[in-house]
Design an enzyme around this catalytic site. Structure first.
Site, PDB file in Angstrom:
ATOM      1  N   ARG A  61      -1.277 -49.872   3.699  1.00 47.67           N
ATOM      2  CA  ARG A  61      -1.042 -51.291   3.398  1.00 47.67           C
ATOM      3  C   ARG A  61       0.353 -51.730   3.854  1.00 47.67           C
ATOM      4  O   ARG A  61       0.521 -52.836   4.366  1.00 47.67           O
ATOM      5  CB  ARG A  61      -1.221 -51.534   1.892  1.00 47.67           C
ATOM      6  CG  ARG A  61      -1.084 -52.995   1.519  1.00 47.67           C
ATOM      7  CD  ARG A  61      -1.554 -53.243   0.097  1.00 47.67           C
ATOM      8  NE  ARG A  61      -1.532 -54.655  -0.229  1.00 47.67           N
ATOM      9  CZ  ARG A  61      -0.794 -55.184  -1.209  1.00 47.67           C
ATOM     10  NH1 ARG A  61      -0.024 -54.415  -1.961  1.00 47.67           N
ATOM     11  NH2 ARG A  61      -0.852 -56.480  -1.453  1.00 47.67           N
ATOM     12  N   HIS A  65       1.088 -54.928   6.284  1.00 41.09           N
ATOM     13  CA  HIS A  65       2.004 -56.019   5.931  1.00 41.09           C
ATOM     14  C   HIS A  65       3.218 -56.066   6.850  1.00 41.09           C
ATOM     15  O   HIS A  65       3.853 -57.110   6.978  1.00 41.09           O
ATOM     16  CB  HIS A  65       2.437 -55.897   4.466  1.00 41.09           C
ATOM     17  CG  HIS A  65       1.369 -56.295   3.503  1.00 41.09           C
ATOM     18  ND1 HIS A  65       1.631 -56.689   2.218  1.00 41.09           N
ATOM     19  CD2 HIS A  65       0.019 -56.362   3.638  1.00 41.09           C
ATOM     20  CE1 HIS A  65       0.483 -56.988   1.600  1.00 41.09           C
ATOM     21  NE2 HIS A  65      -0.505 -56.789   2.442  1.00 41.09           N
ATOM     22  N   ASN A  93       3.837 -59.109  -1.554  1.00 38.35           N
ATOM     23  CA  ASN A  93       4.541 -57.820  -1.622  1.00 38.35           C
ATOM     24  C   ASN A  93       5.165 -57.524  -2.987  1.00 38.35           C
ATOM     25  O   ASN A  93       5.222 -56.360  -3.404  1.00 38.35           O
ATOM     26  CB  ASN A  93       5.647 -57.770  -0.562  1.00 38.35           C
ATOM     27  CG  ASN A  93       5.096 -57.800   0.854  1.00 38.35           C
ATOM     28  OD1 ASN A  93       3.930 -57.461   1.078  1.00 38.35           O
ATOM     29  ND2 ASN A  93       5.924 -58.207   1.809  1.00 38.35           N
ATOM     30  N   HIS A 192      -9.851 -51.152   2.456  1.00 36.01           N
ATOM     31  CA  HIS A 192     -10.045 -51.210   0.998  1.00 36.01           C
ATOM     32  C   HIS A 192     -11.080 -50.189   0.520  1.00 36.01           C
ATOM     33  O   HIS A 192     -11.623 -50.341  -0.559  1.00 36.01           O
ATOM     34  CB  HIS A 192     -10.451 -52.625   0.578  1.00 36.01           C
ATOM     35  CG  HIS A 192      -9.321 -53.612   0.689  1.00 36.01           C
ATOM     36  ND1 HIS A 192      -9.457 -54.958   0.444  1.00 36.01           N
ATOM     37  CD2 HIS A 192      -8.013 -53.436   1.024  1.00 36.01           C
ATOM     38  CE1 HIS A 192      -8.290 -55.564   0.626  1.00 36.01           C
ATOM     39  NE2 HIS A 192      -7.395 -54.667   0.984  1.00 36.01           N
TER      40      HIS A 192
HETATM   41  C1  HEM Z   1      -8.504 -59.102   4.816  1.00 36.61           C
HETATM   42  C2  HEM Z   1      -7.442 -59.528   4.147  1.00 36.61           C
HETATM   43  C3  HEM Z   1      -6.793 -58.717   3.072  1.00 36.61           C
HETATM   44  C4  HEM Z   1      -6.473 -59.138   1.829  1.00 36.61           C
HETATM   45  C5  HEM Z   1      -6.682 -60.536   1.271  1.00 36.61           C
HETATM   46  C6  HEM Z   1      -5.909 -58.018   1.130  1.00 36.61           C
HETATM   47  C7  HEM Z   1      -5.449 -58.062  -0.175  1.00 36.61           C
HETATM   48  C8  HEM Z   1      -5.087 -56.964  -0.911  1.00 36.61           C
HETATM   49  C9  HEM Z   1      -4.715 -56.987  -2.297  1.00 36.61           C
HETATM   50  C10 HEM Z   1      -4.624 -58.239  -3.166  1.00 36.61           C
HETATM   51  C11 HEM Z   1      -4.483 -55.717  -2.692  1.00 36.61           C
HETATM   52  C12 HEM Z   1      -4.057 -55.254  -4.093  1.00 36.61           C
HETATM   53  C13 HEM Z   1      -2.555 -55.356  -4.243  1.00 36.61           C
HETATM   54  C14 HEM Z   1      -2.094 -55.215  -5.677  1.00 36.61           C
HETATM   55  O1  HEM Z   1      -2.852 -55.527  -6.594  1.00 36.61           O
HETATM   56  O2  HEM Z   1      -0.936 -54.785  -5.904  1.00 36.61           O
HETATM   57  C15 HEM Z   1      -4.692 -54.887  -1.551  1.00 36.61           C
HETATM   58  C16 HEM Z   1      -4.548 -53.516  -1.547  1.00 36.61           C
HETATM   59  C17 HEM Z   1      -4.709 -52.740  -0.427  1.00 36.61           C
HETATM   60  N1  HEM Z   1      -4.920 -53.187   0.858  1.00 36.61           N
HETATM   61 FE1  HEM Z   1      -5.443 -55.042   1.405  1.00 36.61          FE
HETATM   62  N2  HEM Z   1      -5.897 -56.942   1.948  1.00 36.61           N
HETATM   63  C18 HEM Z   1      -6.419 -57.311   3.154  1.00 36.61           C
HETATM   64  C19 HEM Z   1      -6.536 -56.524   4.281  1.00 36.61           C
HETATM   65  C20 HEM Z   1      -6.125 -55.212   4.363  1.00 36.61           C
HETATM   66  C21 HEM Z   1      -6.038 -54.450   5.582  1.00 36.61           C
HETATM   67  C22 HEM Z   1      -6.330 -55.003   6.977  1.00 36.61           C
HETATM   68  C23 HEM Z   1      -5.644 -53.205   5.228  1.00 36.61           C
HETATM   69  C24 HEM Z   1      -5.392 -52.011   6.112  1.00 36.61           C
HETATM   70  C25 HEM Z   1      -6.056 -51.779   7.224  1.00 36.61           C
HETATM   71  C26 HEM Z   1      -5.484 -53.196   3.801  1.00 36.61           C
HETATM   72  C27 HEM Z   1      -5.158 -52.103   3.048  1.00 36.61           C
HETATM   73  C28 HEM Z   1      -4.999 -52.111   1.682  1.00 36.61           C
HETATM   74  C29 HEM Z   1      -4.857 -50.908   0.890  1.00 36.61           C
HETATM   75  C30 HEM Z   1      -4.968 -49.494   1.434  1.00 36.61           C
HETATM   76  C31 HEM Z   1      -4.655 -51.306  -0.429  1.00 36.61           C
HETATM   77  C32 HEM Z   1      -4.388 -50.403  -1.639  1.00 36.61           C
HETATM   78  C33 HEM Z   1      -2.888 -50.122  -1.697  1.00 36.61           C
HETATM   79  C34 HEM Z   1      -2.458 -49.225  -2.834  1.00 36.61           C
HETATM   80  O3  HEM Z   1      -3.264 -48.660  -3.573  1.00 36.61           O
HETATM   81  O4  HEM Z   1      -1.221 -49.098  -2.989  1.00 36.61           O
HETATM   82  N3  HEM Z   1      -5.753 -54.435   3.305  1.00 36.61           N
HETATM   83  N4  HEM Z   1      -5.049 -55.663  -0.473  1.00 36.61           N
END
Ligand code: HEM
Ligand SMILES: *[C@@H]1O[C@H](CO)[C@@H](O)[C@H](O)[C@H]1NC(C)=O
Ligand SMILES: *[C@@H]1O[C@H](CO)[C@@H](O)[C@H](O)[C@H]1NC(C)=O
Ligand SMILES: *[C@@H]1O[C@H](CO)[C@@H](O)[C@H](O)[C@H]1NC(C)=O
Length: 317
Positions: A61, A65, A93, A192
């Protein structure tokens, strides 16, 4: 005359090739200057994952970002100071993005092996690849040669990273603005398939949306109150939260996407057939994901003499 002509043509071609080579990333960029960088990063990621399975997801992530805000230039790694505002407090972030200590550890090890050679932006690109691969996902060859930004942009981070409340149309538009098409948006959302999200990011969905499996929603409401503290975590993939597989897509088929922005990919819209494909065909998901990661990693890198090789990933030199 002919030989003069050839000389000028050759010079022109040389300049052209050099100009393009300069702007291109290359998998062998550190082959002579830091031949062990990939091994160092991989071993450090293995240690970090042994310590905490979630970290692979967190580092992936971080890379996303970084790349979506003025390119993959390590800008997200810069700390705020009294005179510098970075991206760490941007809405997507703040109190959410994590993994900086792991990048610091890797950077220290890489500096010890090859002083002032490898950028923080490249370390992040390699670490993200290993975070995926070590947790069961695909691997890919990372083009290298990114340099580090001396600046960051809080306002761009707020404007250009998609929100979990986005519609499908907004997601397609925001990825398209980065040169990634709808198919690449849908496959990258497969990120995700591991990692966790805080209650505040999916609360509205589990209390108020109708395209959600009722048992799944009830379970999620058990640890995510309708109001008050929204920091409790839930797995983005209810089936295998620490494994990089294609269960993200099988969840969507049964309306068990956690975020609103996840379930819009399978809600009688343009991405439904692709979600079905990725849920049925692990190999296609893996190869499409790997290709899209390389493409995301190529967003506006600083190369040549632009930017710098930061000594400490948290501060410009
Ligand atoms: C399509 C649009 C996307 C949205 C709206 C989005 C939104 C989010 C949100 C809201 C979270 C949770 C953050 C939290 O609660 O602290 C999250 C977690 C995460 N996102 Fe996305 N995301 C998107 C695309 C992506 C992409 C393209 C990737 C990587 C290729 C990605 C990888 C991750 C990962 C791996 C997590 C978990 C991180 C952790 O456990 O620390 N996301 N995302
Ligand atoms: C590493 O490189 C920096 C910048 O070139 C230099 O200031 C520093 O002394 C070097 N450190 C070591 C241990 O070689
Ligand atoms: C659900 O929707 C109602 C009516 O719009 C609203 O008052 C409430 O705050 C929403 N609940 C959540 C958790 O978003
Ligand atoms: C899609 O549309 C059909 C027919 O209108 C409906 O039965 C189904 O519940 C819808 N599915 C989703 C995920 O919205």
């Amino acid at each position: 005359m002919a030989s003069h002509g050839n000389f000028w043509v050759a010079s022109f071609v040389f300049v052209l090739v050099f100009a393009f080579a300069n702007a291109q990333l290359s998998p062998t960029f550190y082959a002579s200057t830091c031949p062990n960088v990939q091994t160092i990063v991989r071993n450090a990621m293995r240690t970090a994952i042994n310590n905490e399975l979630r970290i692979g997801a967190s580092i992936l992530r971080l890379f996303f970002h970084d790349c979506f805000v003025n390119g993959c230039d390590g800008s997200i790694l810069l700390d705020d100071t009294a005179t510098f505002t970075g991206e760490k407090t941007a809405n997507p972030n703040r109190n959410s993005i994590r993994g900086f200590e792991v990048i610091d550890t890797i950077k220290t090890q890489v500096e010890a092996a090859c002083n002032a050679t490898v950028s923080c932006a490249d370390i992040l690109a390699l670490a993200a690849k290993d975070g995926v691969g070590l947790l069961g996902g695909p691997t890919w060859t990372v083009p290298l040669g990114r340099r580090d930004a001396r600046t960051a942009s809080l306002s761009s981070a707020n404007a250009q990273i998609p929100s979990p409340f986005s519609s499908l149309a907004t997601l397609i538009t925001m990825f398209s603005a980065k040169g990634l098409n709808a198919r690449e948006m849908t496959v990258l959302s497969g990120g995700h398939t591991f990692g966790f999200a805080q209650c505040s990011t999916f609360r509205a969905r589990i209390y108020n949306e109708t395209n959600i499996n009722p048992t799944f929603a009830a379970n999620r409401r058990g640890t995510c109150p309708a109001s008050g503290s929204g920091t409790n975590l839930a797995p983005l993939d209810v089936q295998t939260p620490n494994r990089f597989d294609n269960n993200y897509y099988t969840n969507l088929l049964t309306q068990r996407g956690l975020l609103h922005s996840d379930q819009v990919l399978f809600n009688n819209g343009s991405q439904d057939s692709l979600v079905r494909l990725y849920s049925n065909n692990l190999a296609t998901f893996r190869s499409d994901f790997a290709a899209a990661m390389v493409k995301m990693g190529n967003i506006s890198p600083l190369t040549g003499s632009n930017g710098e090789i930061r000594r400490n990933c948290r501060v410009p030199n």
